[in-house]
Design a protein around this motif. Structure first.
Motif, PDB file in Angstrom:
ATOM      1  N   TYR A 246       0.817  -1.338   0.042  1.00  0.00           N
ATOM      2  CA  TYR A 246      -0.015   0.129   0.046  1.00  0.00           C
ATOM      3  C   TYR A 246       0.944   0.933   0.143  1.00  0.00           C
ATOM      4  O   TYR A 246       0.584   2.078  -0.198  1.00  0.00           O
ATOM      5  N   ARG A 247       1.929   1.274   0.411  1.00  0.00           N
ATOM      6  CA  ARG A 247       3.025   1.932   0.333  1.00  0.00           C
ATOM      7  C   ARG A 247       3.232   2.324  -0.741  1.00  0.00           C
ATOM      8  O   ARG A 247       3.676   4.007  -1.111  1.00  0.00           O
ATOM      9  N   SER A 248       3.325   1.727  -2.053  1.00  0.00           N
ATOM     10  CA  SER A 248       3.201   2.043  -3.212  1.00  0.00           C
ATOM     11  C   SER A 248       2.212   2.926  -3.678  1.00  0.00           C
ATOM     12  O   SER A 248       1.869   3.544  -5.447  1.00  0.00           O
ATOM     13  N   VAL A 249       1.559   2.884  -3.682  1.00  0.00           N
ATOM     14  CA  VAL A 249       0.341   3.582  -3.890  1.00  0.00           C
ATOM     15  C   VAL A 249      -0.412   5.123  -3.860  1.00  0.00           C
ATOM     16  O   VAL A 249       0.050   5.387  -2.624  1.00  0.00           O
ATOM     17  N   PRO A 250      -0.132   5.222  -4.638  1.00  0.00           N
ATOM     18  CA  PRO A 250      -0.038   7.240  -4.845  1.00  0.00           C
ATOM     19  C   PRO A 250      -0.984   7.184  -3.553  1.00  0.00           C
ATOM     20  O   PRO A 250      -1.821   7.814  -3.764  1.00  0.00           O
ATOM     21  N   ARG A 251      -0.719   8.608  -2.772  1.00  0.00           N
ATOM     22  CA  ARG A 251      -1.466   9.116  -1.531  1.00  0.00           C
ATOM     23  C   ARG A 251      -2.373   9.919  -2.712  1.00  0.00           C
ATOM     24  O   ARG A 251      -3.825  10.046  -1.420  1.00  0.00           O
TER      25      ARG A 251
END
Lengths: 273, 322
Positions: A158-163
């Motif tokens: 999920y850290r790779s999902v853009p904010r």
């Protein structure tokens, strides 16, 4: 490497591949033989396929019951692992809150506690709460065992999902829970698949936790069932091999179709850690 | 010109609705945001609570409970503090001594268990003929349960089994693979390596994917042999992956051999294949000595901590010399 050298190396590698796969072929072949055939010549290809060995193992040995037990426990455990793991991963990666870092580190630390180290007190806790020898107890034990791994991988995915995606969904009027359900679950599908398969393999393949949490015979999982075959069928190798085959085939099928996802899950920890 | 006729007629109506709806929606959104601000401040905690509760109750709390157990007595002395008595008993127990000696053996064999998949991954990376096939075949045993692997090798390695028959045809053996105390532990470790080298192989290949191929090309242009390339290019570039494989292989050897031991040898012959995890199982499950088992658990935990930290620091130093 020169061309010739590559072919020279390929020969021992092919022999190793044969050594890797032969024990499995041998077992499958034996499972299809009669006892007499096995005693006379264990290496020869079976003359006809004796599926009745499989039927014996499936019915009279009780593998059918163990198979159903395993299937149920694994399905419930994986469902809970993915649900709780993805919620926690979403919160840890994309929602700023006090104590988030500490919780992530605590989760990492829990990853390094092997089951052997906590199995005595855990079985005491399970006995005290009346969960020992029950399906919810075994499922909880599996969830507890593999949850740190699941949370860790979901968080790093999920850290790779853009904010911006999360922010945009919030501005559109979604609650945090709505963002989880409508954005994070669909977007997390590749990771959920990969982690889910690994969790399923871990649970399906486990024997120690099942032995400890499910003492009574009709609660046995498939792997515990295989260990009990050993004592019962020492003189009937084809039936023994059939039992082993029944337990191995689902894993073989998963492997044939989802090999890449398994490898992705295994290596995710090595490149991110 | 039907398009021109319809479009102006529709547009004002649409935009008018949009403006009106927009203000309503905006007002609603502000209200919701205010309400949400209160109820959703706790949303992250709600999302993470189940996971945290389970991990704390069923992993962290038992760890503390177990360390506490290890300083209490068994049987009649249940619950009373006995100091270090359990740890002293462990050190005196020949079975636990064997288990520790076997851990030492595993540590000695660790470089082999890492080098084999490392070398194979190098060849697969260099696209040896059939590399895709090799990769698929080598990885498969790694997803099988130790129970299935152990059951298969029970067949293969039994005294009147196929391996001895095969050796017999070339005039060797028979070897009592699982019945000879001097042989059995090597047989079990061999099976463990057979079953898990594919896992390390896949991790190595993921490391190779990040390797800068031009470095290898440059080395080849400069006339470096394969051995020199491995030593001076591959190992330094993959030091992080190698470190990871060392630690995970060691953890695997210390914590995932129970299934093999349980099926293949039951710790025998003569207790020669005991490992700490099997010892814990026997003391807890068969001997009804949970406090003693807890002490063994604590020792295993410390071993893993020390081995892990030691390996990391040794490998760091080796990396610096390069």
């Amino acid at each position: 490497m020169r061309r010739v050298a590559k072919w020279v190396v390929a020969v021992p590698m092919a022999i190793l591949a044969l050594a890797t796969i032969y024990p499995l072929i041998f077992t499958a072949n034996v499972a299809m033989k009669t006892r007499r055939e096995y005693v006379l010549d264990r290496f020869s290809l079976t003359e006809s396929l004796h599926w009745e060995n499989i039927a014996t193992a499936w019915n009279s040995v009780g593998m059918a019951r163990y198979f159903a037990n395993s299937l149920f426990v694994v399905a419930a455990s994986v469902f809970l692992l993915l649900w709780l793991g993805s919620m926690a991963g979403f919160a840890l990666s994309r929602l700023p809150f006090r104590g988030s870092k500490a919780l992530f580190i605590g989760c990492l630390a829990a990853l390094f506690i092997p089951f052997q180290v906590i199995m005595v007190p855990l079985s005491r806790v399970m006995a005290d709460t009346g969960l020992i020898d029950t399906y919810p107890g075994l499922i909880l034990a599996y969830v507890a065992q593999f949850l740190p791994f699941t949370v860790f991988l979901m968080t790093s995915y999920y850290r790779s999902v853009p904010r911006e995606i999360v922010d945009a969904a919030r501005i559109d009027g979604n609650t945090v829970y709505g963002v989880y359900r409508r954005i994070m679950v669909p977007i997390g599908r590749p990771a959920l698949l990969s982690v889910g398969i690994l969790d399923a393999l871990f649970c399906w393949n486990d024997v120690l936790i099942a032995l400890l949490m499910m003492p009574s015979a009709d609660h046995r999982t498939l792997m515990v069932g295989v260990t009990s075959l050993r004592g019962q069928y020492t003189d009937n190798i084809p039936t023994f091999a059939s039992g082993v085959l029944i337990a191995a085939v689902p894993v073989l099928l998963v492997y044939l179709f989802l090999q890449r996802q398994i490898a992705d899950g295994v290596t995710a920890g090595s490149t991110k850690g | 010109m039907p398009t021109r006729n319809t479009s102006p007629a529709v547009r004002p109506e649409e935009s008018g609705r949009a403006v009106e709806g927009g203000t309503k929606r905006e007002r609603a959104r502000h209200g919701a945001a205010r309400r949400r601000g209160r109820s959703e401040r706790f949303a992250p905690y709600v999302l993470i609570a189940p996971a945290v509760l389970i991990i704390v109750a069923l992993r962290l709390y038992p760890l503390a409970l177990g360390v506490n157990f290890s300083f209490t007595g068994d049987g009649d002395a249940n619950g009373t503090a006995v100091g270090l008595a359990n740890y002293l008993e462990l050190l005196d127990d020949p079975l636990f001594q064997t288990a520790l000696a076997n851990v030492g053996l595993l540590v000695l064999l660790l470089p082999v268990a890492v080098a084999i998949p490392g070398l194979l991954a190098t060849f697969i990376y260099l696209k040896v003929p059939g590399h895709r096939f090799f990769r698929s075949v080598y990885f498969f045993p790694a997803v099988l349960s130790p129970v299935i692997v152990g059951a298969i090798f029970n067949l293969m390695l039994s005294f009147d089994g196929p391996l001895n028959e095969l050796l017999g045809t070339i005039g060797l053996g028979p070897v009592d693979w699982l019945g000879d105390p001097g042989v059995a532990k090597f047989a079990v470790v061999g099976v463990q390596i057979w079953a898990t080298f594919g896992m390390a192989l896949v991790v190595f290949l993921a490391g190779f994917a990040t390797l800068d191929a031009s470095l290898l090309d440059a080395a080849r242009v400069d006339g470096a042999s394969l051995r020199q390339s491995i030593w001076h290019v591959i190992i330094p570039s993959l030091s992080q992956t190698i470190q990871f494989v060392f630690v995970t292989t060691m953890i695997g050897m210390l914590t995932s051999m129970f299934g093999l031991l349980y099926v293949m040898t039951s710790g025998g012959p003569e207790g020669s294949t005991y490992l700490p995890e099997y010892y814990i199982w026997i003391q807890q499950g068969q001997m009804n000595r949970p406090a003693l088992a807890s002490a063994a658990s604590t020792v295993l935990f410390l071993i893993m901590l020390v081995v892990g930290l030691l390996q990391i620091s040794v490998l760091r130093r080796a990396g610096r010399e390069d």
